[in-house]
Motif scaffolding. Sequence first.
Motif, PDB file in Angstrom:
ATOM      1  N   ASP A  44       0.812  -1.220   0.000  1.00 13.66           N
ATOM      2  CA  ASP A  44       0.000   0.000   0.000  1.00 13.66           C
ATOM      3  C   ASP A  44       0.846   1.271   0.000  1.00 13.66           C
ATOM      4  OD1 ASP A  44       0.864  -0.562   2.606  1.00 13.66           O
ATOM      5  OD2 ASP A  44      -0.938   0.245   3.537  1.00 13.66           O
ATOM      6  N   ILE A  45       2.131   1.153  -0.317  1.00 12.34           N
ATOM      7  CA  ILE A  45       3.026   2.300  -0.424  1.00 12.34           C
ATOM      8  C   ILE A  45       2.973   2.842  -1.857  1.00 12.34           C
ATOM      9  CG2 ILE A  45       5.446   3.040  -0.300  1.00 12.34           C
ATOM     10  CD1 ILE A  45       4.157   2.344   2.435  1.00 12.34           C
ATOM     11  N   SER A  46       2.767   4.137  -1.997  1.00 11.11           N
ATOM     12  CA  SER A  46       2.691   4.778  -3.304  1.00 11.11           C
ATOM     13  C   SER A  46       4.085   4.802  -3.942  1.00 11.11           C
ATOM     14  CB  SER A  46       2.154   6.200  -3.118  1.00 11.11           C
ATOM     15  OG  SER A  46       2.062   6.854  -4.355  1.00 11.11           O
ATOM     16  N   HIS A  47       4.174   4.320  -5.196  1.00  9.55           N
ATOM     17  CA  HIS A  47       5.464   4.270  -5.878  1.00  9.55           C
ATOM     18  C   HIS A  47       5.256   4.321  -7.388  1.00  9.55           C
ATOM     19  CE1 HIS A  47       4.096   0.109  -5.681  1.00  9.55           C
ATOM     20  NE2 HIS A  47       4.851  -0.137  -6.734  1.00  9.55           N
ATOM     21  N   THR A  48       6.343   4.575  -8.090  1.00  8.68           N
ATOM     22  CA  THR A  48       6.310   4.592  -9.552  1.00  8.68           C
ATOM     23  C   THR A  48       7.653   4.131 -10.097  1.00  8.68           C
ATOM     24  OG1 THR A  48       5.759   5.906 -11.516  1.00  8.68           O
ATOM     25  CG2 THR A  48       7.057   7.008  -9.813  1.00  8.68           C
ATOM     26  N   VAL A  49       7.623   3.675 -11.326  1.00  7.78           N
ATOM     27  CA  VAL A  49       8.836   3.353 -12.073  1.00  7.78           C
ATOM     28  C   VAL A  49       9.276   4.636 -12.770  1.00  7.78           C
ATOM     29  CG1 VAL A  49       9.772   2.013 -13.998  1.00  7.78           C
ATOM     30  CG2 VAL A  49       8.078   0.981 -12.463  1.00  7.78           C
ATOM     31  N   VAL A  50      10.562   4.926 -12.738  1.00  7.68           N
ATOM     32  CA  VAL A  50      11.123   6.048 -13.483  1.00  7.68           C
ATOM     33  C   VAL A  50      11.963   5.440 -14.614  1.00  7.68           C
ATOM     34  CG1 VAL A  50      12.631   8.061 -13.378  1.00  7.68           C
ATOM     35  CG2 VAL A  50      11.160   7.508 -11.424  1.00  7.68           C
ATOM     36  N   ALA A  51      11.716   5.897 -15.817  1.00  9.19           N
ATOM     37  CA  ALA A  51      12.431   5.346 -16.977  1.00  9.19           C
ATOM     38  C   ALA A  51      13.920   5.691 -16.923  1.00  9.19           C
ATOM     39  CB  ALA A  51      11.822   5.901 -18.265  1.00  9.19           C
ATOM     40  N   PRO A  52      14.751   4.879 -17.571  1.00 10.47           N
ATOM     41  CA  PRO A  52      16.184   5.182 -17.629  1.00 10.47           C
ATOM     42  C   PRO A  52      16.458   6.524 -18.302  1.00 10.47           C
ATOM     43  CG  PRO A  52      15.765   2.937 -18.350  1.00 10.47           C
ATOM     44  CD  PRO A  52      14.429   3.609 -18.219  1.00 10.47           C
ATOM     45  N   ASN A  53      17.590   7.138 -17.948  1.00 12.50           N
ATOM     46  CA  ASN A  53      18.039   8.376 -18.580  1.00 12.50           C
ATOM     47  C   ASN A  53      18.448   8.106 -20.026  1.00 12.50           C
ATOM     48  OD1 ASN A  53      17.749   9.671 -16.117  1.00 12.50           O
ATOM     49  ND2 ASN A  53      19.897   9.347 -15.538  1.00 12.50           N
ATOM     50  N   ALA A  54      18.564   9.174 -20.809  1.00 10.81           N
ATOM     51  CA  ALA A  54      18.984   9.056 -22.211  1.00 10.81           C
ATOM     52  C   ALA A  54      20.339   8.369 -22.327  1.00 10.81           C
ATOM     53  CB  ALA A  54      19.027  10.436 -22.862  1.00 10.81           C
ATOM     54  N   GLU A  55      21.223   8.588 -21.339  1.00  9.29           N
ATOM     55  CA  GLU A  55      22.564   7.985 -21.370  1.00  9.29           C
ATOM     56  C   GLU A  55      22.520   6.459 -21.357  1.00  9.29           C
ATOM     57  OE1 GLU A  55      22.755  12.094 -20.010  1.00  9.29           O
ATOM     58  OE2 GLU A  55      21.569  10.389 -19.355  1.00  9.29           O
ATOM     59  N   ALA A  56      21.439   5.889 -20.860  1.00 13.99           N
ATOM     60  CA  ALA A  56      21.314   4.423 -20.857  1.00 13.99           C
ATOM     61  C   ALA A  56      21.041   3.903 -22.258  1.00 13.99           C
ATOM     62  CB  ALA A  56      20.195   3.980 -19.915  1.00 13.99           C
ATOM     63  N   GLY A  57      20.526   4.760 -23.132  1.00 11.30           N
ATOM     64  CA  GLY A  57      20.201   4.353 -24.497  1.00 11.30           C
ATOM     65  C   GLY A  57      18.764   3.849 -24.598  1.00 11.30           C
ATOM     66  N   ARG A  58      18.183   4.023 -25.746  1.00 12.72           N
ATOM     67  CA  ARG A  58      16.787   3.628 -25.983  1.00 12.72           C
ATOM     68  C   ARG A  58      16.623   2.115 -25.923  1.00 12.72           C
ATOM     69  NH1 ARG A  58      11.863   4.224 -25.103  1.00 12.72           N
ATOM     70  NH2 ARG A  58      10.412   3.821 -26.769  1.00 12.72           N
ATOM     71  N   ASN A  59      17.667   1.368 -26.202  1.00 10.89           N
ATOM     72  CA  ASN A  59      17.561  -0.093 -26.241  1.00 10.89           C
ATOM     73  C   ASN A  59      18.098  -0.758 -24.979  1.00 10.89           C
ATOM     74  OD1 ASN A  59      16.426  -0.103 -28.855  1.00 10.89           O
ATOM     75  ND2 ASN A  59      18.455   0.236 -29.737  1.00 10.89           N
ATOM     76  N   ARG A  60      18.135  -0.022 -23.854  1.00  2.14           N
ATOM     77  CA  ARG A  60      18.609  -0.605 -22.612  1.00  2.14           C
ATOM     78  C   ARG A  60      17.488  -0.502 -21.574  1.00  2.14           C
ATOM     79  NH1 ARG A  60      23.644  -1.562 -21.388  1.00  2.14           N
ATOM     80  NH2 ARG A  60      24.425   0.146 -22.658  1.00  2.14           N
ATOM     81  N   PRO A  61      16.616  -1.515 -21.509  1.00  2.00           N
ATOM     82  CA  PRO A  61      15.567  -1.487 -20.494  1.00  2.00           C
ATOM     83  C   PRO A  61      16.131  -1.772 -19.104  1.00  2.00           C
ATOM     84  CG  PRO A  61      15.242  -3.329 -22.014  1.00  2.00           C
ATOM     85  CD  PRO A  61      16.498  -2.637 -22.411  1.00  2.00           C
ATOM     86  N   ARG A  62      15.444  -1.281 -18.111  1.00  2.00           N
ATOM     87  CA  ARG A  62      15.743  -1.638 -16.712  1.00  2.00           C
ATOM     88  C   ARG A  62      14.782  -2.770 -16.364  1.00  2.00           C
ATOM     89  NH1 ARG A  62      12.934   0.704 -11.771  1.00  2.00           N
ATOM     90  NH2 ARG A  62      11.710  -1.037 -12.429  1.00  2.00           N
ATOM     91  N   TYR A  63      15.330  -3.989 -16.264  1.00  2.00           N
ATOM     92  CA  TYR A  63      14.499  -5.165 -16.010  1.00  2.00           C
ATOM     93  C   TYR A  63      14.274  -5.367 -14.513  1.00  2.00           C
ATOM     94  CZ  TYR A  63      15.480  -6.503 -20.854  1.00  2.00           C
ATOM     95  OH  TYR A  63      15.579  -6.529 -22.219  1.00  2.00           O
ATOM     96  N   SER A  64      13.035  -5.714 -14.167  1.00  2.00           N
ATOM     97  CA  SER A  64      12.735  -6.076 -12.780  1.00  2.00           C
ATOM     98  C   SER A  64      11.522  -7.004 -12.743  1.00  2.00           C
ATOM     99  CB  SER A  64      12.473  -4.827 -11.927  1.00  2.00           C
ATOM    100  OG  SER A  64      11.331  -4.140 -12.394  1.00  2.00           O
ATOM    101  N   LEU A  65      11.450  -7.749 -11.661  1.00  2.00           N
ATOM    102  CA  LEU A  65      10.284  -8.589 -11.364  1.00  2.00           C
ATOM    103  C   LEU A  65       9.712  -8.157 -10.022  1.00  2.00           C
ATOM    104  CD1 LEU A  65      11.362 -12.242 -12.273  1.00  2.00           C
ATOM    105  CD2 LEU A  65       9.638 -10.845 -13.416  1.00  2.00           C
ATOM    106  N   VAL A  66       8.392  -8.212  -9.911  1.00  2.00           N
ATOM    107  CA  VAL A  66       7.718  -7.889  -8.655  1.00  2.00           C
ATOM    108  C   VAL A  66       6.854  -9.079  -8.255  1.00  2.00           C
ATOM    109  CG1 VAL A  66       6.116  -6.341  -7.490  1.00  2.00           C
ATOM    110  CG2 VAL A  66       7.659  -5.439  -9.245  1.00  2.00           C
TER     111      VAL A  66
END
Length: 183
Positions: free
Chosen positions: A120-142
């Motif tokens: 019940d904690i409010s949270h969000t995903v923040v996308a990677p910065n441009a320096e990470a590149g468009r083809n570099r996703p931040r992978y996670s499992l919840v």
Amino acid sequence: FEARLPRLFPNFIVSRLPESVLGGCVSPLTANAPTHGDTFDYHIDADPLQVPPSPWADVYGRYPNRMDGKPRFVSCLLYLNDEWNSEEEWGAPTRFRDPPTQQVYNVYPKPGRCVFMDQDISHTVVAPNAEAGRNRPRYSLVWKLILHPKVVGQDMDLSCGRRGGEEDWPEVVVIGSANNDIG
């Protein structure tokens, strides 16, 4: 991974969020792969105070999360990238917000980092910065988990298995209005 959860939470019976809580349209396991330019809204994973009419609500009722003697709704976030450059370079934190104080706390990805949080904690995903590149996703499992008390009226405080000796767990970080509960 799931086999280790009882070691982390020895005072609880640990299970995935059952379908009977929120229905079949909500998965107890969610994968995330944001890339630069993606946007996301703040959300909560679940709240036992807001469950819909269901077999779960019939048995447990609706109650505030962390209530003694009631199942506690907890999510486990696991960052999966083999490498992730510094916070400043690639970014992509999970951003937590405390609604009463508007305090924000960022948790940045690190390979293998595991974060436990109340659902019940409010949270969000923040996308990677441009320096990470468009083809570099931040992978996670919840994993959406339920920690069931082992005894009637049990204190639902989490020690994250920090028993000393066997495991070396970091200190819990408490933000915003949750600090009001600290004695």
